[in-house]
Design an enzyme around this catalytic site. Structure first.
Site, PDB file in Angstrom:
ATOM      1  N   ARG A 135       0.440   5.841  -1.628  1.00 25.68           N
ATOM      2  CA  ARG A 135       0.013   7.131  -1.256  1.00 25.68           C
ATOM      3  C   ARG A 135       0.136   7.186   0.310  1.00 25.68           C
ATOM      4  NH1 ARG A 135      -6.266   7.224  -2.683  1.00 25.68           N
ATOM      5  NH2 ARG A 135      -5.175   6.215  -4.513  1.00 25.68           N
ATOM      6  N   GLY A 170       0.700  -1.218   0.037  1.00 26.55           N
ATOM      7  CA  GLY A 170      -0.014   0.057  -0.050  1.00 26.55           C
ATOM      8  C   GLY A 170       0.898   1.457   0.095  1.00 26.55           C
ATOM      9  N   LYS A 220      -6.873  -3.681  13.510  1.00 26.39           N
ATOM     10  CA  LYS A 220      -5.435  -3.032  14.068  1.00 26.39           C
ATOM     11  C   LYS A 220      -5.360  -3.839  15.430  1.00 26.39           C
ATOM     12  CE  LYS A 220      -4.761  -0.362  10.552  1.00 26.39           C
ATOM     13  NZ  LYS A 220      -3.267  -0.551   9.473  1.00 26.39           N
ATOM     14  N   TYR A 225     -12.422  -1.544  11.682  1.00 28.24           N
ATOM     15  CA  TYR A 225     -10.849  -1.032  11.692  1.00 28.24           C
ATOM     16  C   TYR A 225     -10.146  -1.344  12.867  1.00 28.24           C
ATOM     17  CZ  TYR A 225      -6.922   2.229  10.509  1.00 28.24           C
ATOM     18  OH  TYR A 225      -5.736   2.865  10.279  1.00 28.24           O
ATOM     19  N   ASN A 262       1.855  -2.269   5.384  1.00 27.47           N
ATOM     20  CA  ASN A 262       1.155  -0.766   5.672  1.00 27.47           C
ATOM     21  C   ASN A 262      -0.192  -0.831   4.888  1.00 27.47           C
ATOM     22  OD1 ASN A 262       1.198   2.394   5.898  1.00 27.47           O
ATOM     23  ND2 ASN A 262       0.781   1.826   3.523  1.00 27.47           N
ATOM     24  N   SER A 284      -2.315   0.934  14.451  1.00 32.68           N
ATOM     25  CA  SER A 284      -2.817   2.093  14.934  1.00 32.68           C
ATOM     26  C   SER A 284      -3.417   2.433  16.338  1.00 32.68           C
ATOM     27  CB  SER A 284      -4.280   2.088  13.927  1.00 32.68           C
ATOM     28  OG  SER A 284      -5.006   3.548  14.248  1.00 32.68           O
TER      29      SER A 284
END
Length: 261
Positions: free
Chosen positions: A29, A26, A173, A169, A104, A156
């Site tokens: 960006r 990933g 994580k 999410y 990532n 995260s």
């Protein structure tokens, strides 16, 4: 700002990571891009993984080459187990080794738990958590043969603290933290270090799109009173990828301006 920084980047042939091969998933960006450019600055050959953003990955690889480094865009949907196997074979066939794996790649599909669909939950877990399992599963045999390697998983602070509207999410994580610690225990005896980095609120295209009220609420939760940058995260990843972190494994390090302390 990114263009100005790009003009100043150089990739020394004799850097700390010279001769090393790194794969960043990933990396077209945001945080992944910053990590890829930083590792290239340190002399690593950087494989810029992408799934849906081929043009951006090619731009990152071109930026690395322009600075005197070696970069290559490599497409693969990390949520696809077999595709990850083929990517691993391709990398080893071409470069004969992989020294640094940075997991990532990640997505969000935010929703309140009462509204979250099964598809929203599964899609996030498949990319963020299973994707890391897939790459680790296929590359670990090569790390073990080499008796060396660095695996760095981008978690995260949401995985540490939780966050309303992000059950999928946060679960992905938090699961990544458990995966990190378990794999670290399994591979430590062969000289492979496995760590997790947990970014807080980082300036990216996603946060740029937030309205002012939301941004104010986010900043209020950060003791340092500001958002971080992709370079803040990349700096820690660079340390964990290099030789000065050879006695560090199984750790989760937050880059969050004090949010999770």
């Amino acid at each position: 700002m990114e263009k100005e920084a790009a003009e100043k980047r150089t990739c020394p042939s004799g850097g700390e990571l010279a001769g090393k091969v790194a794969l960043v998933t990933g990396a077209g960006r945001g945080i992944g891009r910053s990590i890829a450019l930083t590792l290239a600055e340190m002399g690593a050959v950087v494989l810029v993984n992408y799934n849906g953003s081929r043009e951006r990955a090619l731009e990152v690889a071109a930026e690395i080459e322009k600075a005197g480094g070696q970069g290559e865009a490599i497409g693969c949907d990390v949520s696809d187990y077999d595709a990850c196997g083929k990517m691993a074979e391709e990398v080893i066939r071409k470069y004969a080794r992989l020294d640094i794996l940075v997991n990532n790649a990640g997505i969000t599909k935010d929703n309140l738990i009462l509204r979250m669909t099964e598809a929203e939950y599964d899609r996030v877990l498949d990319t963020n958590l299973k994707g890391a399992f897939n790459t680790i599963r296929h590359f670990s045999r090569y790390f073990l043969k080499q008796r060396s390697g660095k695996i760095i998983n981008i978690s995260s602070v949401t995985g540490v603290m939780g966050n309303a509207g992000q059950a999928n999410y946060a679960a992905s994580k938090a699961g990544l933290i458990g995966l990190t610690k378990s794999v670290a225990r399994e591979l430590a005896g062969r000289g492979v270090c496995v760590n997790a980095v947990a970014p807080g609120f980082i300036n990216t295209e996603m946060t740029d799109a937030l309205n002012e009220k939301v941004r104010e609420n986010m900043l209020a939760a950060i003791p340092m009173g500001r958002m971080g940058s992709g370079e803040d995260v990349a700096g820690l990843v660079a340390f964990l990828a290099g030789g000065r972190s050879d006695y560090i494994t199984g750790q989760v390090i937050c880059v969050d301006g004090g949010m999770a302390m």
